[in-house]
Write a protein that holds these residues in place. Structure first.
Motif, PDB file in Angstrom:
ATOM      1  N   VAL A 136      -5.045 -13.778 -40.981  1.00 53.61           N
ATOM      2  CA  VAL A 136      -5.794 -14.291 -42.132  1.00 53.61           C
ATOM      3  C   VAL A 136      -5.588 -15.796 -42.264  1.00 53.61           C
ATOM      4  N   THR A 137      -4.353 -16.237 -42.074  1.00 49.64           N
ATOM      5  CA  THR A 137      -4.059 -17.675 -42.149  1.00 49.64           C
ATOM      6  C   THR A 137      -4.854 -18.453 -41.109  1.00 49.64           C
ATOM      7  N   SER A 138      -4.913 -17.951 -39.895  1.00 48.06           N
ATOM      8  CA  SER A 138      -5.625 -18.645 -38.818  1.00 48.06           C
ATOM      9  C   SER A 138      -7.129 -18.665 -39.079  1.00 48.06           C
ATOM     10  N   ILE A 181      -2.305 -17.826 -48.085  1.00 47.82           N
ATOM     11  CA  ILE A 181      -2.774 -19.059 -48.725  1.00 47.82           C
ATOM     12  C   ILE A 181      -1.712 -20.147 -48.617  1.00 47.82           C
ATOM     13  N   ALA A 182      -0.449 -19.774 -48.860  1.00 47.32           N
ATOM     14  CA  ALA A 182       0.626 -20.764 -48.734  1.00 47.32           C
ATOM     15  C   ALA A 182       0.763 -21.253 -47.300  1.00 47.32           C
ATOM     16  N   LEU A 183       0.619 -20.358 -46.341  1.00 49.76           N
ATOM     17  CA  LEU A 183       0.731 -20.748 -44.935  1.00 49.76           C
ATOM     18  C   LEU A 183      -0.434 -21.634 -44.508  1.00 49.76           C
ATOM     19  N   VAL A 184      -1.591 -21.456 -45.143  1.00 52.60           N
ATOM     20  CA  VAL A 184      -2.739 -22.320 -44.849  1.00 52.60           C
ATOM     21  C   VAL A 184      -2.385 -23.774 -45.143  1.00 52.60           C
ATOM     22  N   ILE A 238      -3.013 -28.685 -37.463  1.00 50.20           N
ATOM     23  CA  ILE A 238      -4.246 -28.547 -36.679  1.00 50.20           C
ATOM     24  C   ILE A 238      -5.069 -29.828 -36.748  1.00 50.20           C
ATOM     25  N   VAL A 239      -5.165 -30.428 -37.934  1.00 51.21           N
ATOM     26  CA  VAL A 239      -5.959 -31.653 -38.088  1.00 51.21           C
ATOM     27  C   VAL A 239      -5.387 -32.765 -37.223  1.00 51.21           C
ATOM     28  N   ARG A 240      -4.085 -32.981 -37.308  1.00 53.45           N
ATOM     29  CA  ARG A 240      -3.473 -34.068 -36.543  1.00 53.45           C
ATOM     30  C   ARG A 240      -3.625 -33.853 -35.043  1.00 53.45           C
ATOM     31  N   ARG A 297       4.780 -22.108 -35.943  1.00 49.26           N
ATOM     32  CA  ARG A 297       5.532 -22.595 -37.101  1.00 49.26           C
ATOM     33  C   ARG A 297       5.413 -21.638 -38.284  1.00 49.26           C
ATOM     34  N   VAL A 298       4.188 -21.222 -38.614  1.00 44.23           N
ATOM     35  CA  VAL A 298       4.008 -20.419 -39.822  1.00 44.23           C
ATOM     36  C   VAL A 298       4.512 -18.992 -39.640  1.00 44.23           C
ATOM     37  N   MET A 299       4.582 -18.504 -38.402  1.00 43.98           N
ATOM     38  CA  MET A 299       5.087 -17.148 -38.186  1.00 43.98           C
ATOM     39  C   MET A 299       6.548 -17.014 -38.580  1.00 43.98           C
TER      40      MET A 299
END
Length: 304
Positions: free
Chosen positions: A96-98, A163-166, A173-175, A225-227
């Protein structure tokens, strides 16, 4: 009749090398040795951690029950049970985060590189991305708790964790996507424009496929990282020993949360084994996802 002697490039190179003083050669060797030493020094903790995780976690995950069962009705101090509930929780939350983060992050980077041209909106966006890059995970979790649960009244769930992981995943991802898009040769864009191809189609058909390999690598680094984040799952979702596929309702376990549970459960050997097994499982999942992403990007990326 005189003949001019032309020295070969190899001979000239040999003369140049022979002209280097012994002191400069010694300094070069010392600098090279320092580089290798610092590299080994940086790798030593990583190798030590991975070796400990593999040695202590591998015997646990080799048991087929570890992958097939959850912990419903299984006391922590007794042998048995499995990790399937935590694996499913981790994968569904990260999925969901991805799905939320990757389109937002990639499109934001495309705007900053291809369209902003340093305008006010571009500068504000870059500033906000820089701020998000340094936000600790616990701050993101508390923000989502205050907004999503306290203000809007939603229950704690895996979606709140996503949502927090987003917030943690988007700036990475942007950088990374920005850097990958900037190294795409401008000649490719200009050749496409010269053929009358619109800008949006040039970006979609030329620029993004060319940078695909690097973009996918950056996405997988963000996923890795988020996992492993533990603060959002501690605050935004409750633990459960049973499998829950629904990220929008009910408690949902995850690998970081399961490890924290085992850490708090005591010093029983079965508890410690499960903790190391969960750590090895998390590392293994990240490695599999990274390898799969690299293979996909290598297969579909454009060779320049």
């Amino acid at each position: 009749m005189s003949h001019a002697v032309t020295e070969s490039p190899a001979g000239a190179s040999t003369q140049l090398l022979s002209g280097i003083s012994g002191g400069r050669k010694a300094k070069d060797k010392i600098a090279t040795g320092l580089i290798y030493f610092t590299m080994a020094l940086a790798l030593a903790p990583l190798v030590w951690v991975i070796a400990n995780v593999v040695i202590k976690g591998l015997p646990v995950v080799l048991d087929s029950n570890w992958w097939a069962f959850d912990m419903a009705g299984q006391p922590n101090s007794k042998p048995g049970g499995g990790i399937s509930h935590a694996i499913i929780g981790t994968l569904t939350q990260v999925l969901v985060t991805s799905l939320l983060s990757v389109p937002i992050g990639v499109f934001t980077a495309v705007y900053l590189v291809e369209y902003s041209n340093g305008n006010f909106l571009g500068r504000i966006t870059t500033f906000m991305v820089d701020i998000l890059t340094g936000v600790p995970s616990i701050v993101a979790a508390l923000f989502v708790y205050a907004m999503w649960i306290t203000m809007f009244g939603f229950d704690r769930s895996g979606f709140a964790v996503a949502i927090a992981l987003v917030l943690l995943m988007i700036p990475i991802i942007v950088r990374n996507t920005e850097e990958m898009l900037r190294i795409v040769p401008m000649d490719l864009r200009e050749a496409s424009y010269a053929l009358g191809v619109p800008k949006w189609k040039t970006i979609f058909k030329i620029v993004l496929p060319t940078a695909l390999s690097g973009i996918v690598t950056g996405v997988m680094l963000a996923v890795a990282r988020v996992m492993g984040e533990s603060a959002p799952v501690l605050i935004l979702v409750g633990a459960t020993p049973a499998i829950n596929w629904n990220v929008f309702e009910g408690n949902q376990n995850s690998l970081p949360l399961f490890m924290l549970q085992m850490y708090q459960a005591g010093t029983n050997q079965n508890v410690i084994d499960r903790m190391w097994g969960a750590a090895f499982t998390l590392v293994l999942l990240v490695a599999i996802l990274m390898l799969g992403a690299r293979l996909i990007s290598k297969r579909f990326s454009v060779k320049v």
